[in-house]
Write an enzyme that holds these catalytic residues in place. Sequence first.
Site, mmCIF file in Angstrom:
data_model
loop_
_atom_site.group_PDB
_atom_site.id
_atom_site.type_symbol
_atom_site.label_atom_id
_atom_site.label_comp_id
_atom_site.label_asym_id
_atom_site.label_seq_id
_atom_site.Cartn_x
_atom_site.Cartn_y
_atom_site.Cartn_z
ATOM 1 N N GLN A 41 21.590 49.790 40.465
ATOM 2 C CA GLN A 41 21.153 49.529 42.076
ATOM 3 C C GLN A 41 22.314 49.472 43.033
ATOM 4 O O GLN A 41 23.266 48.700 42.384
ATOM 5 C CB GLN A 41 20.705 47.615 41.815
ATOM 6 C CG GLN A 41 20.200 47.970 43.912
ATOM 7 C CD GLN A 41 19.139 46.542 44.028
ATOM 8 O OE1 GLN A 41 18.493 45.944 43.494
ATOM 9 N NE2 GLN A 41 19.021 46.853 45.033
ATOM 10 N N PHE A 42 23.294 51.133 43.250
ATOM 11 C CA PHE A 42 24.272 51.163 43.639
ATOM 12 C C PHE A 42 24.080 49.980 44.818
ATOM 13 O O PHE A 42 25.894 50.105 45.465
ATOM 14 C CB PHE A 42 24.738 52.437 43.319
ATOM 15 C CG PHE A 42 23.950 53.443 44.962
ATOM 16 C CD1 PHE A 42 24.284 53.151 46.179
ATOM 17 C CD2 PHE A 42 22.276 53.434 44.546
ATOM 18 C CE1 PHE A 42 23.812 53.857 46.665
ATOM 19 C CE2 PHE A 42 22.226 54.346 45.750
ATOM 20 C CZ PHE A 42 22.906 54.580 46.614
ATOM 21 N N THR A 43 23.241 49.932 45.496
ATOM 22 C CA THR A 43 23.143 49.281 46.537
ATOM 23 C C THR A 43 24.116 48.481 46.689
ATOM 24 O O THR A 43 24.221 47.869 48.068
ATOM 25 C CB THR A 43 22.009 49.749 47.904
ATOM 26 O OG1 THR A 43 21.269 48.908 46.639
ATOM 27 C CG2 THR A 43 21.403 50.695 47.942
#
Length: 143
Positions: free
Chosen positions: A76-78
Amino acid sequence: MVVQRVAEASVTVDGEVVAAIGAGLVVLLGIATGDTAAEAERLAGKIARLRIFENEDGRFDRSVLDVGGQALVVSQFTLIADTRKGNRPSFTGAAIPEVAEVVYEGFCDALEHTGVRVARGVFGARMQVSLVNDGPVTILLDA
């Protein structure tokens, strides 16, 4: 990294369930520029031994290994969002996908090597993550 103790969880991509677990942990893993395979391996060991499951007295004294739980790991790069300026998050601190995927896979492999059964999201895919947070218990971990 966000770790949640769950009763169950699953990942769906394009309407198809691609991974599911029963009781255990959901690990939302953000890979930042500069994160290394060695850090991922160290964190995997920490996750496997993190005592956030209750003993007979209701105290956090058991790990996912102790209770025979599973882990669902989702990239989850966010989680790397920088919101200090303006209202639109910046993701410039996130590792490029080619690097992030290697670190993500290394983390999953290292977690499996501890003895935890690992289910994986689909790296880079648009996923729907469903979970039943048990407790609720949610822990934030930094590298």
